[in-house]
Design a protein around this motif. Structure first.
Motif, PDB file in Angstrom:
ATOM      1  N   GLN A  10       0.835  -1.201   0.000  1.00 23.44           N
ATOM      2  CA  GLN A  10       0.000   0.000   0.000  1.00 23.44           C
ATOM      3  C   GLN A  10       0.869   1.250   0.000  1.00 23.44           C
ATOM      4  O   GLN A  10       0.592   2.217  -0.719  1.00 23.44           O
ATOM      5  CB  GLN A  10      -0.917  -0.009   1.231  1.00 23.44           C
ATOM      6  N   TRP A  11       1.914   1.233   0.807  1.00 23.65           N
ATOM      7  CA  TRP A  11       2.813   2.392   0.876  1.00 23.65           C
ATOM      8  C   TRP A  11       3.479   2.636  -0.471  1.00 23.65           C
ATOM      9  O   TRP A  11       3.557   3.778  -0.938  1.00 23.65           O
ATOM     10  CB  TRP A  11       3.874   2.160   1.952  1.00 23.65           C
ATOM     11  N   TRP A  14       1.145   4.121  -2.849  1.00 23.67           N
ATOM     12  CA  TRP A  14       0.934   5.540  -2.546  1.00 23.67           C
ATOM     13  C   TRP A  14       2.055   6.390  -3.143  1.00 23.67           C
ATOM     14  O   TRP A  14       1.810   7.451  -3.709  1.00 23.67           O
ATOM     15  CB  TRP A  14       0.848   5.752  -1.039  1.00 23.67           C
ATOM     16  N   GLN A  15       3.288   5.914  -3.027  1.00 25.24           N
ATOM     17  CA  GLN A  15       4.421   6.648  -3.600  1.00 25.24           C
ATOM     18  C   GLN A  15       4.324   6.720  -5.124  1.00 25.24           C
ATOM     19  O   GLN A  15       4.683   7.727  -5.736  1.00 25.24           O
ATOM     20  CB  GLN A  15       5.753   5.982  -3.228  1.00 25.24           C
ATOM     21  N   GLY A  17       1.592   6.607  -6.925  1.00 25.76           N
ATOM     22  CA  GLY A  17       0.359   7.226  -7.403  1.00 25.76           C
ATOM     23  C   GLY A  17      -0.587   6.261  -8.087  1.00 25.76           C
ATOM     24  O   GLY A  17      -1.335   6.643  -8.987  1.00 25.76           O
ATOM     25  N   ARG A  42      -7.353   9.627  -3.346  1.00 26.94           N
ATOM     26  CA  ARG A  42      -7.249   8.526  -4.317  1.00 26.94           C
ATOM     27  C   ARG A  42      -8.173   7.352  -4.049  1.00 26.94           C
ATOM     28  O   ARG A  42      -8.816   6.853  -4.961  1.00 26.94           O
ATOM     29  CB  ARG A  42      -5.811   8.008  -4.419  1.00 26.94           C
ATOM     30  N   TYR A  43      -8.219   6.848  -2.822  1.00 23.65           N
ATOM     31  CA  TYR A  43      -9.005   5.644  -2.565  1.00 23.65           C
ATOM     32  C   TYR A  43      -9.358   5.547  -1.089  1.00 23.65           C
ATOM     33  O   TYR A  43      -8.741   6.181  -0.230  1.00 23.65           O
ATOM     34  CB  TYR A  43      -8.243   4.378  -2.984  1.00 23.65           C
ATOM     35  N   ARG A 217      -0.208   9.397   7.783  1.00 22.83           N
ATOM     36  CA  ARG A 217       0.602  10.493   7.236  1.00 22.83           C
ATOM     37  C   ARG A 217      -0.043  11.855   7.414  1.00 22.83           C
ATOM     38  O   ARG A 217       0.654  12.854   7.588  1.00 22.83           O
ATOM     39  CB  ARG A 217       0.848  10.222   5.746  1.00 22.83           C
ATOM     40  N   HIS A 255      -7.502   5.231   4.771  1.00 18.35           N
ATOM     41  CA  HIS A 255      -6.741   5.816   3.666  1.00 18.35           C
ATOM     42  C   HIS A 255      -5.258   5.495   3.861  1.00 18.35           C
ATOM     43  O   HIS A 255      -4.799   5.214   4.962  1.00 18.35           O
ATOM     44  CB  HIS A 255      -6.925   7.338   3.599  1.00 18.35           C
ATOM     45  N   GLU A 256      -4.533   5.554   2.754  1.00 19.55           N
ATOM     46  CA  GLU A 256      -3.072   5.415   2.749  1.00 19.55           C
ATOM     47  C   GLU A 256      -2.631   3.978   3.002  1.00 19.55           C
ATOM     48  O   GLU A 256      -2.729   3.146   2.105  1.00 19.55           O
ATOM     49  CB  GLU A 256      -2.425   6.423   3.705  1.00 19.55           C
ATOM     50  N   TYR A 257      -2.173   3.612   4.232  1.00 23.48           N
ATOM     51  CA  TYR A 257      -1.578   2.292   4.416  1.00 23.48           C
ATOM     52  C   TYR A 257      -1.600   1.898   5.887  1.00 23.48           C
ATOM     53  O   TYR A 257      -1.675   2.723   6.785  1.00 23.48           O
ATOM     54  CB  TYR A 257      -0.134   2.259   3.888  1.00 23.48           C
TER      55      TYR A 257
END
Length: 349
Positions: A10-11, A14-15, A17, A42-43, A217, A255-257
């Motif tokens: 996931q991370w 994210w980096q 995109g 994004r998601y 984050r 969101h994110e990770y």
């Protein structure tokens, strides 16, 4: 105080995109990324828990065709269909979390569960998009936003995309337990981002489904949105303290990770708001009698104020009001009613 990233794929996504993969987090527990069209977040990470009679979802995703396709394909990747969903646990009423719950209910007859305070928020939405935009515009003018900007910001919120959301079948309260297979999820009321925001705690494996309350984050928006009552920032900070008392091995955010290190993240988020309160208190001394709009424009944001869209300035104003409200509750600031409302240090009263 850094966290440990557990959702490495996931991370990395994210980096890069891109959308992360569907992941098996643990036995009978899956993470499904559901895109939010045209949104920097994004998601949404929807979590699916396998139960004896089907699936329990934590959040649902944004109500759009591409989001629905991603959710149903994600569920199908581990052997289920939308018709197998029995319950949708909604962390809060925002459209990226609640939106698809209506389609899921139509496909399966699933019950939709949400905290009673967020259900009340949904019921309080004005009866038309025009009335809703009017309420928002009035609040903005009340706090110093020029007429043309108030109109453009209210109009730019695309309120029709949020209108008539699915109402819940089951009202959650703090401490309620929901069973999903061999897991028991305890509802933990964490107001702040919304009045009824709810996290879900699985004590056996020490997992926390944190919704938007704790993200790895960024900090969630804590804002006074449609009215001037309440103290959402105090509620949020108290909720952080409450979560910090839980024994949590891994945080599963919306969101994110995924990550470990809840206490470290809580401390960083609390410090962020402490610094913002100090900054705002200092500004009140420099610009006595300023409106919340003026103060918002002088605060240090992650991007230059000049680059903010009208809608983002609306959100910044709402966050500024939440911090002013907490200073007011602490006796450090006071408001002077007028057209518009102005703000002062309490010592200058």
């Amino acid at each position: 105080m850094s966290i440990e990233i557990t959702g490495r794929e996931q991370w990395q996504a994210w980096q890069d995109g891109v959308l992360p993969p569907v992941e098996r987090v643990a036995d009978g527990l899956w993470s499904i990324p559901v895109p939010i069209p045209d949104n920097p977040l994004r998601y949404v990470l929807v979590y699916a828990l396998e139960a004896a009679d089907g699936l329990v979802l934590v959040d649902a995703g944004w109500d759009a065709d591409e989001s629905w396709l991603a959710l149903t394909r994600g569920i199908a990747s581990f052997g289920y269909g939308a018709a197998d969903v029995r319950t949708v646990l909604v962390t809060h009423f925002h459209g990226d979390h609640l939106g698809l719950a209506g389609r899921i209910r139509e496909a399966s007859g699933a019950r939709v569960a949400m905290h009673s305070l967020d259900a009340a928020e949904l019921k309080s939405i004005p009866a038309s998009v025009e009335l809703w935009a009017g309420v928002i515009g009035d609040q903005m003018r009340r706090h110093g936003v020029p007429e043309d900007m108030a109109c453009s910001a209210a109009g730019g919120l695309e309120l029709e995309r949020h209108f008539r959301p699915p109402l819940p079948d089951l009202l959650l309260e703090d401490g309620m337990t929901i069973t999903a297979g061999g897991r028991e999820l305890r509802a933990v009321w964490t107001p702040g981002h919304t009045p009824g925001h709810t996290c879900f705690y699985e004590e056996r494996q020490r997992l926390l489904f944190s919704g938007d309350h704790v993200l790895p984050r960024i900090t969630p928006q804590i804002a006074v949105m449609r009215q001037d009552q309440g103290d959402p920032l105090s509620a949020f900070l108290l909720s952080l303290e409450r979560l910090d008392r839980l024994s949590v091995d891994e945080v599963l955010p919306a969101h994110e990770y995924r990550f470990r290190g809840l206490s470290q993240r809580v401390a960083v988020m609390a410090e962020h708001h402490a610094q913002r309160l100090k900054e705002l208190h200092s500004l009140l001394g420099e610009v006595p009698g300023a409106t919340a709009w003026t103060l918002a424009g002088r605060l240090a944001w992650s991007r230059p104020w000049e680059s903010f869209s009208a809608t983002n300035r609306r959100f910044a104003l709402a966050e500024t009001l939440a911090h002013l409200r907490l200073l007011e509750m602490r006796g450090e600031a006071r408001r002077a009613e007028g057209a518009p409302v102005s703000w002062h240090l309490a010592a200058a009263a």
